[in-house]
Design a protein around this motif. Structure first.
Motif, PDB file in Angstrom:
ATOM      1  N   UNK A   1       1.086  -1.251   0.209  1.00  0.00           N
ATOM      2  CA  UNK A   1      -0.196   0.120   0.187  1.00  0.00           C
ATOM      3  C   UNK A   1       0.504   0.982   0.537  1.00  0.00           C
ATOM      4  N   UNK A   2       1.212   1.812  -1.229  1.00  0.00           N
ATOM      5  CA  UNK A   2       2.759   3.069  -1.260  1.00  0.00           C
ATOM      6  C   UNK A   2       1.744   3.619  -2.588  1.00  0.00           C
ATOM      7  N   UNK A   3       2.573   4.748  -2.216  1.00  0.00           N
ATOM      8  CA  UNK A   3       1.604   6.320  -3.264  1.00  0.00           C
ATOM      9  C   UNK A   3       1.512   5.564  -4.389  1.00  0.00           C
ATOM     10  N   UNK A   4       3.193   4.624  -4.991  1.00  0.00           N
ATOM     11  CA  UNK A   4       3.340   4.642  -6.261  1.00  0.00           C
ATOM     12  C   UNK A   4       2.673   3.521  -6.735  1.00  0.00           C
ATOM     13  N   UNK A   5       1.958   2.280  -5.795  1.00  0.00           N
ATOM     14  CA  UNK A   5       0.320   1.316  -6.081  1.00  0.00           C
ATOM     15  C   UNK A   5      -0.165   1.665  -6.130  1.00  0.00           C
ATOM     16  N   UNK A   6      -0.548   2.842  -5.485  1.00  0.00           N
ATOM     17  CA  UNK A   6      -1.861   3.367  -5.776  1.00  0.00           C
ATOM     18  C   UNK A   6      -2.427   4.286  -6.794  1.00  0.00           C
ATOM     19  N   UNK A   7      -0.875   4.895  -6.897  1.00  0.00           N
ATOM     20  CA  UNK A   7      -0.869   5.644  -8.789  1.00  0.00           C
ATOM     21  C   UNK A   7      -1.298   4.709  -9.442  1.00  0.00           C
ATOM     22  N   UNK A   8      -0.451   3.381  -9.251  1.00  0.00           N
ATOM     23  CA  UNK A   8      -0.562   2.734 -11.097  1.00  0.00           C
ATOM     24  C   UNK A   8      -1.809   2.377 -10.992  1.00  0.00           C
ATOM     25  N   UNK A   9      -2.389   1.889  -9.565  1.00  0.00           N
ATOM     26  CA  UNK A   9      -3.336   0.860  -9.601  1.00  0.00           C
ATOM     27  C   UNK A   9      -4.100   0.627 -10.652  1.00  0.00           C
ATOM     28  N   UNK A  10      -4.875   2.290 -11.063  1.00  0.00           N
ATOM     29  CA  UNK A  10      -6.079   2.326 -12.286  1.00  0.00           C
ATOM     30  C   UNK A  10      -6.038   1.952 -13.481  1.00  0.00           C
ATOM     31  N   UNK A  11      -4.104   1.796 -14.029  1.00  0.00           N
ATOM     32  CA  UNK A  11      -4.132   1.644 -15.455  1.00  0.00           C
ATOM     33  C   UNK A  11      -3.124   0.482 -15.103  1.00  0.00           C
ATOM     34  N   UNK A  12      -2.960  -0.236 -14.431  1.00  0.00           N
ATOM     35  CA  UNK A  12      -1.889  -1.785 -14.814  1.00  0.00           C
ATOM     36  C   UNK A  12      -2.564  -2.692 -13.865  1.00  0.00           C
ATOM     37  N   UNK A  13      -3.230  -3.926 -14.736  1.00  0.00           N
ATOM     38  CA  UNK A  13      -3.430  -5.087 -13.727  1.00  0.00           C
ATOM     39  C   UNK A  13      -2.323  -5.569 -12.324  1.00  0.00           C
ATOM     40  N   UNK A  14      -1.197  -5.186 -12.994  1.00  0.00           N
ATOM     41  CA  UNK A  14      -0.054  -5.988 -11.614  1.00  0.00           C
ATOM     42  C   UNK A  14      -0.141  -5.194 -10.148  1.00  0.00           C
ATOM     43  N   UNK A  15      -0.107  -4.142 -10.137  1.00  0.00           N
ATOM     44  CA  UNK A  15      -0.724  -2.752  -9.453  1.00  0.00           C
ATOM     45  C   UNK A  15      -2.288  -2.913  -8.888  1.00  0.00           C
ATOM     46  N   UNK A  16      -2.797  -3.265  -9.238  1.00  0.00           N
ATOM     47  CA  UNK A  16      -4.342  -2.694  -8.836  1.00  0.00           C
ATOM     48  C   UNK A  16      -4.942  -4.297  -8.840  1.00  0.00           C
ATOM     49  N   UNK A  17      -3.711  -5.437  -8.467  1.00  0.00           N
ATOM     50  CA  UNK A  17      -3.481  -6.680  -7.520  1.00  0.00           C
ATOM     51  C   UNK A  17      -3.522  -6.630  -6.234  1.00  0.00           C
ATOM     52  N   UNK A  18      -2.183  -5.749  -6.579  1.00  0.00           N
ATOM     53  CA  UNK A  18      -1.366  -5.522  -4.783  1.00  0.00           C
ATOM     54  C   UNK A  18      -2.018  -4.845  -3.958  1.00  0.00           C
ATOM     55  N   UNK A  19      -2.702  -4.014  -4.624  1.00  0.00           N
ATOM     56  CA  UNK A  19      -3.942  -3.399  -3.755  1.00  0.00           C
ATOM     57  C   UNK A  19      -4.988  -4.022  -2.869  1.00  0.00           C
ATOM     58  N   UNK A  20      -5.612  -4.990  -3.912  1.00  0.00           N
ATOM     59  CA  UNK A  20      -6.785  -5.900  -3.303  1.00  0.00           C
ATOM     60  C   UNK A  20      -6.157  -6.352  -2.821  1.00  0.00           C
ATOM     61  N   UNK A  21      -4.563  -6.605  -2.516  1.00  0.00           N
ATOM     62  CA  UNK A  21      -4.314  -8.811  -2.100  1.00  0.00           C
ATOM     63  C   UNK A  21      -4.295  -7.822  -0.450  1.00  0.00           C
ATOM     64  N   UNK A  22      -4.193  -6.122  -0.216  1.00  0.00           N
ATOM     65  CA  UNK A  22      -4.612  -5.459   0.914  1.00  0.00           C
ATOM     66  C   UNK A  22      -5.187  -6.151   1.516  1.00  0.00           C
TER      67      UNK A  22
END
Length: 272
Positions: A20-41
């Motif tokens: 749950x980092x700023x970079x992952x939160x910013x990239x999550x709407x655009x890239x599935x692998x970052x979105x998954x990281x946030x969902x798994x939180x």
């Protein structure tokens, strides 16, 4: 410098305890692998790694949990070939996003299948001694693993020296493993993390747990029990993926004893 000395002042590489980092939160709407990281939180910490390592076949009949250094590349390639007319993936199959559902990109597709236990769920395990030696060779002898750069500095701080030979450096590696276990077992690199942690042994109910030592017979049984008795064909089983080079030196009795201590939960859980 000899391995086995004081180590608490030496660096180690550990996986992050949150994505749950700023970079992952910013990239999550655009890239599935970052979105998954946030969902798994949303999942318990000890489940995030195992869930992200799930691979679902194209027909949602087979669900495989990758256990690093336990034929996970070989098995993922077979699942890919199962859904792609017998053709294996030409590159790094762990980055494939077609022909299989990889949780690192498609966790929302896998979640309902996993939670309802709709697919045949399996994994593979390996003797802790050969698995530890394979990880050591993959990272620090063959130097084939793409993540090796994360560990080279810390390993050198623990005494790693290519000029000293494999026997010495394997002792250094076991020191490094012990040090990471002492700090945080779950955040240890999954290639030498305990297998019971990699597969969430106390939390996931498997239909089958194969062994690398009897891989061909076990993978045939798994596909047969899952409803695909004619797969895989012999030529696919003959292919080998991500194989470490042959060891030049045997594990010493002292090293074996250390491995048995470090990986005692794996020996007990899997009957090695």
């Amino acid at each position: 410098m000899k391995p086995g000395g004081p180590r608490m002042d030496k660096p180690v590489y550990l996986a992050p305890d949150t994505n749950n980092t700023l970079v992952n939160r910013l990239l999550a709407p655009f890239f599935p692998r970052y979105r998954v990281l946030m969902e798994l939180e949303r999942e318990p910490l000890h489940m995030r790694g195992p869930l992200r390592n799930l691979i679902l076949s194209h027909d949602k009949r087979f669900l495989f949990l990758r256990n690093q250094k336990c034929a996970c590349t070989q098995t993922t390639q077979l699942l890919y070939a199962y859904g792609n007319l017998g053709e294996t993936y030409p590159g790094n199959v762990h980055r494939a996003d077609k022909g299989i559902y990889a949780a690192r990109y498609r966790w929302p597709d896998i979640r309902p299948v996993f939670e309802a236990h709709m697919a045949y769920l399996f994994t593979f395990v390996r003797h802790p001694e050969t698995r530890a030696h394979s990880a050591f060779r993959n990272f620090f002898v063959d130097q084939k693993n793409i993540a090796r750069h994360k560990h080279m500095g810390p390993m050198k701080a623990h005494g790693y020296d290519p000029a000293r030979g494999e026997d010495y450096n394997f002792d250094v590696f076991l020191d490094y493993v012990a040090h990471t276990f002492e700090i945080d077992r779950l955040r240890t690199d999954s290639h030498w993390r305990l297998q019971v942690d990699n597969v969430a042994w106390k939390d996931i109910r498997f239909d089958a747990v194969g062994r690398v030592e009897s891989y061909e017979a076990d993978i045939r049984r798994i596909f047969a029990e899952g409803g695909a008795p004619d797969f895989p064909p012999a030529h696919l089983l003959a292919e080998r993926h991500n194989v470490s080079g042959a060891a030049r030196t045997a594990v010493t009795p002292a090293q074996r004893a250390r491995i048995e201590t470090l990986y005692a939960p794996d020996y007990e859980a899997f009957g090695y």
